[in-house]
Design a protein around this motif. Structure first.
Motif, PDB file in Angstrom:
ATOM      1  N   ILE A 124      -3.674  -8.228  21.128  1.00 30.24           N
ATOM      2  CA  ILE A 124      -4.970  -7.968  20.875  1.00 30.24           C
ATOM      3  C   ILE A 124      -5.324  -6.613  20.624  1.00 30.24           C
ATOM      4  O   ILE A 124      -5.905  -5.981  19.782  1.00 30.24           O
ATOM      5  CB  ILE A 124      -5.900  -8.561  22.001  1.00 30.24           C
ATOM      6  CG1 ILE A 124      -5.232 -10.175  22.264  1.00 30.24           C
ATOM      7  CG2 ILE A 124      -7.362  -8.682  21.548  1.00 30.24           C
ATOM      8  CD1 ILE A 124      -5.419 -11.244  21.256  1.00 30.24           C
ATOM      9  N   ASP A 125      -4.887  -5.631  21.493  1.00 29.27           N
ATOM     10  CA  ASP A 125      -5.072  -4.465  21.520  1.00 29.27           C
ATOM     11  C   ASP A 125      -3.729  -3.804  20.887  1.00 29.27           C
ATOM     12  O   ASP A 125      -2.767  -4.542  20.961  1.00 29.27           O
ATOM     13  CB  ASP A 125      -5.225  -3.714  22.944  1.00 29.27           C
ATOM     14  CG  ASP A 125      -6.520  -3.965  23.601  1.00 29.27           C
ATOM     15  OD1 ASP A 125      -7.391  -3.967  22.870  1.00 29.27           O
ATOM     16  OD2 ASP A 125      -6.275  -3.991  24.874  1.00 29.27           O
ATOM     17  N   PRO A 126      -3.663  -2.596  20.498  1.00 25.39           N
ATOM     18  CA  PRO A 126      -2.475  -1.683  20.182  1.00 25.39           C
ATOM     19  C   PRO A 126      -1.727  -1.877  21.501  1.00 25.39           C
ATOM     20  O   PRO A 126      -1.982  -1.520  22.547  1.00 25.39           O
ATOM     21  CB  PRO A 126      -2.685  -0.396  19.898  1.00 25.39           C
ATOM     22  CG  PRO A 126      -4.184  -0.458  19.471  1.00 25.39           C
ATOM     23  CD  PRO A 126      -4.899  -1.659  20.169  1.00 25.39           C
ATOM     24  N   VAL A 127      -0.247  -2.110  21.564  1.00 22.83           N
ATOM     25  CA  VAL A 127       0.307  -2.345  22.577  1.00 22.83           C
ATOM     26  C   VAL A 127       1.758  -1.559  22.500  1.00 22.83           C
ATOM     27  O   VAL A 127       2.466  -1.716  21.614  1.00 22.83           O
ATOM     28  CB  VAL A 127       1.058  -3.859  22.619  1.00 22.83           C
ATOM     29  CG1 VAL A 127       1.861  -4.054  23.744  1.00 22.83           C
ATOM     30  CG2 VAL A 127      -0.281  -4.825  22.930  1.00 22.83           C
ATOM     31  N   THR A 128       2.028  -0.423  23.173  1.00 19.68           N
ATOM     32  CA  THR A 128       3.140   0.232  23.112  1.00 19.68           C
ATOM     33  C   THR A 128       3.727   0.452  24.561  1.00 19.68           C
ATOM     34  O   THR A 128       3.375   0.164  25.402  1.00 19.68           O
ATOM     35  CB  THR A 128       2.468   1.900  22.674  1.00 19.68           C
ATOM     36  OG1 THR A 128       1.382   2.242  23.771  1.00 19.68           O
ATOM     37  CG2 THR A 128       1.591   1.776  21.514  1.00 19.68           C
ATOM     38  N   VAL A 129       4.768   1.232  24.412  1.00 15.74           N
ATOM     39  CA  VAL A 129       5.423   1.685  25.797  1.00 15.74           C
ATOM     40  C   VAL A 129       4.421   2.400  26.691  1.00 15.74           C
ATOM     41  O   VAL A 129       4.435   2.191  27.878  1.00 15.74           O
ATOM     42  CB  VAL A 129       6.699   2.479  25.496  1.00 15.74           C
ATOM     43  CG1 VAL A 129       7.224   3.161  26.850  1.00 15.74           C
ATOM     44  CG2 VAL A 129       7.621   1.686  24.852  1.00 15.74           C
ATOM     45  N   GLU A 130       3.575   3.305  25.988  1.00 20.05           N
ATOM     46  CA  GLU A 130       2.452   3.947  26.810  1.00 20.05           C
ATOM     47  C   GLU A 130       1.592   3.082  27.684  1.00 20.05           C
ATOM     48  O   GLU A 130       1.251   3.394  29.001  1.00 20.05           O
ATOM     49  CB  GLU A 130       1.930   4.903  25.860  1.00 20.05           C
ATOM     50  CG  GLU A 130       0.998   5.778  26.466  1.00 20.05           C
ATOM     51  CD  GLU A 130      -0.171   6.398  25.837  1.00 20.05           C
ATOM     52  OE1 GLU A 130      -0.231   6.011  24.191  1.00 20.05           O
ATOM     53  OE2 GLU A 130      -0.958   7.500  26.084  1.00 20.05           O
ATOM     54  N   ASN A 131       1.123   1.987  26.950  1.00 19.90           N
ATOM     55  CA  ASN A 131       0.324   1.333  27.840  1.00 19.90           C
ATOM     56  C   ASN A 131       1.001  -0.159  28.294  1.00 19.90           C
ATOM     57  O   ASN A 131       0.304  -0.970  28.548  1.00 19.90           O
ATOM     58  CB  ASN A 131      -1.187   0.966  27.061  1.00 19.90           C
ATOM     59  CG  ASN A 131      -0.866   0.098  25.636  1.00 19.90           C
ATOM     60  OD1 ASN A 131       0.453  -0.269  25.267  1.00 19.90           O
ATOM     61  ND2 ASN A 131      -1.891  -0.358  25.160  1.00 19.90           N
ATOM     62  N   ALA A 132       2.228   0.032  28.603  1.00 22.37           N
ATOM     63  CA  ALA A 132       2.989  -1.166  29.210  1.00 22.37           C
ATOM     64  C   ALA A 132       3.162  -2.414  28.332  1.00 22.37           C
ATOM     65  O   ALA A 132       2.603  -3.419  28.925  1.00 22.37           O
ATOM     66  CB  ALA A 132       2.203  -1.492  30.705  1.00 22.37           C
ATOM     67  N   CYS A 133       3.996  -1.960  27.372  1.00 25.14           N
ATOM     68  CA  CYS A 133       4.205  -3.187  26.413  1.00 25.14           C
ATOM     69  C   CYS A 133       5.191  -4.250  27.551  1.00 25.14           C
ATOM     70  O   CYS A 133       5.606  -3.734  28.369  1.00 25.14           O
ATOM     71  CB  CYS A 133       4.685  -2.965  25.329  1.00 25.14           C
ATOM     72  SG  CYS A 133       6.444  -1.975  25.397  1.00 25.14           S
ATOM     73  N   VAL A 134       5.353  -5.526  26.727  1.00 27.80           N
ATOM     74  CA  VAL A 134       6.482  -6.330  27.580  1.00 27.80           C
ATOM     75  C   VAL A 134       7.945  -5.765  27.134  1.00 27.80           C
ATOM     76  O   VAL A 134       8.122  -5.321  26.072  1.00 27.80           O
ATOM     77  CB  VAL A 134       6.259  -7.751  27.077  1.00 27.80           C
ATOM     78  CG1 VAL A 134       7.424  -8.507  27.601  1.00 27.80           C
ATOM     79  CG2 VAL A 134       4.820  -8.290  27.542  1.00 27.80           C
ATOM     80  N   ASN A 135       8.721  -5.792  28.145  1.00 26.62           N
ATOM     81  CA  ASN A 135       9.979  -5.575  27.828  1.00 26.62           C
ATOM     82  C   ASN A 135      10.781  -6.710  28.093  1.00 26.62           C
ATOM     83  O   ASN A 135      10.542  -7.477  28.943  1.00 26.62           O
ATOM     84  CB  ASN A 135      10.769  -4.447  28.813  1.00 26.62           C
ATOM     85  CG  ASN A 135       9.766  -3.184  28.716  1.00 26.62           C
ATOM     86  OD1 ASN A 135       9.662  -2.476  27.662  1.00 26.62           O
ATOM     87  ND2 ASN A 135       9.175  -2.722  29.774  1.00 26.62           N
ATOM     88  N   LEU A 136      12.019  -7.147  27.285  1.00 24.37           N
ATOM     89  CA  LEU A 136      12.639  -8.377  27.561  1.00 24.37           C
ATOM     90  C   LEU A 136      14.330  -7.823  27.381  1.00 24.37           C
ATOM     91  O   LEU A 136      14.614  -7.049  26.992  1.00 24.37           O
ATOM     92  CB  LEU A 136      12.380  -9.426  26.541  1.00 24.37           C
ATOM     93  CG  LEU A 136      12.231  -9.202  24.891  1.00 24.37           C
ATOM     94  CD1 LEU A 136      13.650  -9.635  24.700  1.00 24.37           C
ATOM     95  CD2 LEU A 136      11.313 -10.325  24.472  1.00 24.37           C
ATOM     96  N   ILE A 137      14.953  -9.031  27.881  1.00 23.24           N
ATOM     97  CA  ILE A 137      16.327  -8.653  27.880  1.00 23.24           C
ATOM     98  C   ILE A 137      17.123  -9.555  26.992  1.00 23.24           C
ATOM     99  O   ILE A 137      17.305 -10.922  27.313  1.00 23.24           O
ATOM    100  CB  ILE A 137      17.142  -8.610  29.417  1.00 23.24           C
ATOM    101  CG1 ILE A 137      16.394  -7.414  30.257  1.00 23.24           C
ATOM    102  CG2 ILE A 137      18.398  -8.436  29.140  1.00 23.24           C
ATOM    103  CD1 ILE A 137      16.987  -7.402  31.737  1.00 23.24           C
ATOM    104  N   PRO A 138      17.627  -9.021  25.722  1.00 21.36           N
ATOM    105  CA  PRO A 138      18.091 -10.151  24.594  1.00 21.36           C
ATOM    106  C   PRO A 138      19.147 -10.806  25.368  1.00 21.36           C
ATOM    107  O   PRO A 138      20.225 -10.380  26.252  1.00 21.36           O
ATOM    108  CB  PRO A 138      18.613  -9.307  23.749  1.00 21.36           C
ATOM    109  CG  PRO A 138      17.694  -7.865  23.781  1.00 21.36           C
ATOM    110  CD  PRO A 138      17.358  -7.825  25.346  1.00 21.36           C
ATOM    111  N   GLY A 139      19.440 -12.146  25.262  1.00 18.80           N
ATOM    112  CA  GLY A 139      20.438 -12.792  25.671  1.00 18.80           C
ATOM    113  C   GLY A 139      20.519 -13.376  27.208  1.00 18.80           C
ATOM    114  O   GLY A 139      21.215 -14.206  27.717  1.00 18.80           O
ATOM    115  N   SER A 140      19.553 -12.756  27.947  1.00 20.88           N
ATOM    116  CA  SER A 140      19.324 -13.123  29.304  1.00 20.88           C
ATOM    117  C   SER A 140      18.960 -14.677  29.463  1.00 20.88           C
ATOM    118  O   SER A 140      18.987 -15.020  30.716  1.00 20.88           O
ATOM    119  CB  SER A 140      18.292 -12.132  30.015  1.00 20.88           C
ATOM    120  OG  SER A 140      17.024 -12.400  29.213  1.00 20.88           O
TER     121      SER A 140
END
Ligand SMILES: O=C(O)CCC(=O)C(=O)O
Length: 249
Positions: A124-140
């Motif tokens: 909904i908002d701009p989502v970046t590393v700076e404002n805590a985007c989701v991180n995920l682990i491929p293959g997990s």
């Protein structure tokens, strides 16, 4: 337009547990939707008396319409077949200073049997590393990880056993407003504390299939909860169904 997944995308989803980013609408269109979310949704009560953030597609037609967009449903149908059920939505609203969400697999928390789910995370908002985007682990998603009581300061009460999470393999899902990504019920994901001065608002949609039995009345769901048929039919009738809300005036 046809948004069905290509064979390469299907393989990617099965191997990596996620897909995207994809575009649902332009940042300009999302700016207008964001205003409606701020003024008509976050300020009013919805169907769950415990939170205004959950399942607002049940009372706000414009949110249901986002969930039913072909950019989402054609892709969901490529993965799950023609019978698609929307069982939940949630606004993950991380204000400045908002807490870390620990590494977890959604599998651990949900009243679904069996747990089969496609998640859509829409910016909904701009989502970046700076404002805590989701991180995920491929293959997990290929391994189920034990969840333990969370360490202090986390937004969730349980987290994936930190000894079994290799965060060095994580990727950051930065998104423009109106973009989304897809992931499944076992893909490990997290987001850091929001150390910026910018809010990070996203909406998740949870899609399943008719053979999954949902326990409607207990937390994190609520009495009166019901699913909506997004496409196809429900030949099994295991769960309560309701119709989309009437169009907003
Ligand atoms: O928005 C976040 O930071 C976490 C999202 C999440 O845990 C989820 O969508 O299941």
């Amino acid at each position: 337009m046809d948004f069905r997944l290509t064979p390469a995308e299907l393989t990617h989803f099965h191997e990596q547990g996620y897909l995207g980013p994809y575009t649902l609408c332009s940042p300009e269109k999302m700016a207008a939707i964001r205003t409606r979310i701020e003024t008509e949704v976050l300020t009013t009560d919805g169907p769950n008396p415990k939170t205004r953030l959950q399942c607002r597609h049940l009372d706000q037609r414009f949110l249901y319409d986002l969930c039913a967009h072909p950019a989402i449903l054609d892709r969901a149908e490529s993965l799950f077949g023609p019978d698609l059920i929307l069982w939940a939505t949630y606004f993950f609203n991380k204000e400045p200073g908002g807490s870390e969400i620990p590494w977890h697999q959604d599998f651990n928390y949900w009243p679904l049997e069996p747990v089969v789910n496609l998640s859509v995370w829409l910016a909904i908002d701009p989502v970046t590393v700076e404002n805590a985007c989701v991180n995920l682990i491929p293959g997990s998603h290929k391994k189920i990880i034990k969840h333990l009581p969370s360490r202090d300061g986390m937004a969730f009460g349980e987290e994936a056993d930190p000894a079994q999470v290799d965060a060095s393999k994580a990727i950051s899902m930065e998104l423009q407003p109106g973009e989304f990504f897809l992931f499944n019920e076992r893909t490990l994901h997290q987001s850091h504390k929001n150390a910026s001065q910018k809010r990070r608002l996203g909406m998740t949609m949870r899609i399943t299939v008719p053979f999954v039995k949902i326990t409607h009345d207990i937390s994190p769901l609520f009495p009166g909860h019901a699913n909506i048929q997004l496409r196809g039919t429900d030949p099994l009738g295991f769960n309560r169904l309701t119709l989309p809300p009437e169009a907003n005036p």
